[in-house]
Design a protein around this motif. Structure first.
Motif, PDB file in Angstrom:
ATOM      1  N   TYR A   1       0.831  -1.209   0.000  1.00  0.00           N
ATOM      2  CA  TYR A   1       0.000   0.000   0.000  1.00  0.00           C
ATOM      3  C   TYR A   1       0.865   1.258   0.000  1.00  0.00           C
ATOM      4  CZ  TYR A   1      -3.289   3.553   1.624  1.00  0.00           C
ATOM      5  OH  TYR A   1      -4.024   4.704   1.754  1.00  0.00           O
ATOM      6  N   VAL A   2       1.901   1.252   0.824  1.00  0.00           N
ATOM      7  CA  VAL A   2       2.796   2.408   0.896  1.00  0.00           C
ATOM      8  C   VAL A   2       3.486   2.649  -0.449  1.00  0.00           C
ATOM      9  CG1 VAL A   2       4.945   3.253   1.922  1.00  0.00           C
ATOM     10  CG2 VAL A   2       3.189   2.251   3.384  1.00  0.00           C
ATOM     11  N   ARG A   3       3.802   1.564  -1.135  1.00  0.00           N
ATOM     12  CA  ARG A   3       4.487   1.672  -2.432  1.00  0.00           C
ATOM     13  C   ARG A   3       3.516   1.829  -3.601  1.00  0.00           C
ATOM     14  NH1 ARG A   3       8.399  -3.433  -0.825  1.00  0.00           N
ATOM     15  NH2 ARG A   3       9.672  -2.306   0.695  1.00  0.00           N
ATOM     16  N   ASP A   4       2.224   1.979  -3.293  1.00  0.00           N
ATOM     17  CA  ASP A   4       1.195   2.192  -4.305  1.00  0.00           C
ATOM     18  C   ASP A   4       1.083   1.018  -5.272  1.00  0.00           C
ATOM     19  OD1 ASP A   4      -0.884   3.780  -5.140  1.00  0.00           O
ATOM     20  OD2 ASP A   4       0.292   4.847  -6.634  1.00  0.00           O
ATOM     21  N   LEU A   5       1.282  -0.192  -4.757  1.00  0.00           N
ATOM     22  CA  LEU A   5       1.193  -1.394  -5.587  1.00  0.00           C
ATOM     23  C   LEU A   5      -0.211  -1.991  -5.570  1.00  0.00           C
ATOM     24  CD1 LEU A   5       4.572  -3.108  -4.623  1.00  0.00           C
ATOM     25  CD2 LEU A   5       4.073  -1.696  -6.620  1.00  0.00           C
ATOM     26  N   VAL A   6      -1.045  -1.525  -4.652  1.00  0.00           N
ATOM     27  CA  VAL A   6      -2.451  -1.946  -4.600  1.00  0.00           C
ATOM     28  C   VAL A   6      -3.318  -0.700  -4.466  1.00  0.00           C
ATOM     29  CG1 VAL A   6      -2.009  -4.205  -3.586  1.00  0.00           C
ATOM     30  CG2 VAL A   6      -2.357  -2.237  -2.087  1.00  0.00           C
ATOM     31  N   SER A   7      -4.536  -0.780  -4.969  1.00  0.00           N
ATOM     32  CA  SER A   7      -5.447   0.360  -4.850  1.00  0.00           C
ATOM     33  C   SER A   7      -5.940   0.476  -3.411  1.00  0.00           C
ATOM     34  CB  SER A   7      -6.639   0.170  -5.782  1.00  0.00           C
ATOM     35  OG  SER A   7      -7.460  -0.884  -5.326  1.00  0.00           O
TER      36      SER A   7
END
Length: 212
Positions: free
Chosen positions: A36-42
Motif C-alpha cells: 500500500y505504501v508503495r502504491d502497488l495496490v489500490s
C-alpha cells in the motif's frame, strides 16, 4: 528416517496449526502494508484485504489468548520482523485508509480514535455472530459497546437518523425482552448479521474521502 513431531496430541497439533496461521496473518499484513505504501495496490483493494486480515487476527488471537498472551513476545520467539503489521493489528486495529478518512473529517467530534473504535466494534460483533456466539449475554454487550461508540461520534460525521444507530437500538431493545441464556434463532442471527453488515457499509460510506 523417523518423523519428528512437534505435538504430542490433537490439542497440541491444533495449537501449532494456529501458531502457523497467526504467523501467516502477520506476515501477509506486513506485505500488504508495504504494498500500500508503495502504491502497488489500490486503496479499495488494500482496505478490503486489510479488514479481512484484522478480523482473522482478532478471532485467532482471542482463541490463542492463553497460549499467546503477547503478540510482541510471539514475534520475538519466532523471529517475526513485521513492525508495520504489529502496528496495524495491535495498535491501530483499522486499515490506514480508514484512519486517513477519519482524519479528513472536518467535524471536531469525530476523531480517528472514535472512528477506529466504531470499526473495531462492528467487526467484533459481526465476527461473533459468524462464530455462532448468539446467546443474549454474548450479543448484548457487543451491541451495547457498538451503540456507545456510535453515540461518541455525535452528529458531526453521521446523520441523527443514521441507520446503524437505529438498527442497533432496535436489537438492544429486542434483546432486553429476552433472558440472558436465551439464544437467537438461526433466522434472527442471519438478520442481525445482515443488519450489522449493511450498517457497517453505510458507516464506511459516510466517512469523507481523505483527499476531499
Amino acid at each position: 528416517m523417523e518423523e519428528v513431531r512437534l505435538w504430542r496430541d490433537k490439542r497440541e497439533r491444533e495449537m501449532y496449526d494456529n501458531f502457523a496461521d497467526l504467523f501467516a496473518i502477520v506476515k501477509t499484513t506486513d506485505k500488504l502494508e508495504k504494498a500500500y505504501v508503495r502504491d502497488l495496490v489500490s486503496s479499495a483493494e488494500y482496505e478490503a484485504e486489510c479488514l479481512k486480515l484484522i478480523a482473522q487476527f482478532r478471532t485467532l488471537h482471542a482463541a490463542l489468548h492463553g497460549a499467546v498472551p503477547s503478540l510482541d513476545r510471539f514475534a520475538e520467539v519466532y523471529r517475526l520482523d513485521a513492525p508495520a503489521a504489529l502496528n496495524r493489528l495491535l495498535v491501530s486495529g483499522v486499515p490506514a485508509t480508514v484512519e486517513h478518512r477519519a482524519a479528513a473529517s472536518s467535524s471536531s467530534t469525530a476523531s480517528a480514535a472514535a472512528v477506529a473504535e466504531c470499526v473495531q466494534n462492528f467487526i467484533t460483533a459481526m465476527d461473533s455472530v459468524k462464530l455462532n456466539m448468539v446467546a443474549v449475554d454474548q450479543v448484548h454487550p457487543l451491541l451495547s459497546d457498538l451503540s456507545t461508540s456510535l453515540v461518541k461520534l455525535g452528529t458531526g460525521l453521521l446523520p441523527p437518523d443514521f441507520e446503524g444507530r437505529v438498527k442497533v437500538r432496535d436489537w438492544l431493545s429486542r434483546l432486553a425482552k429476552m433472558g440472558a441464556a436465551d439464544e437467537l434463532t438461526e433466522q434472527q442471527a442471519r438478520q442481525l448479521h445482515f443488519d450489522l453488515e449493511s450498517s457497517y457499509n453505510a458507516f464506511m460510506a459516510a466517512l469523507p474521502n481523505a483527499d476531499s
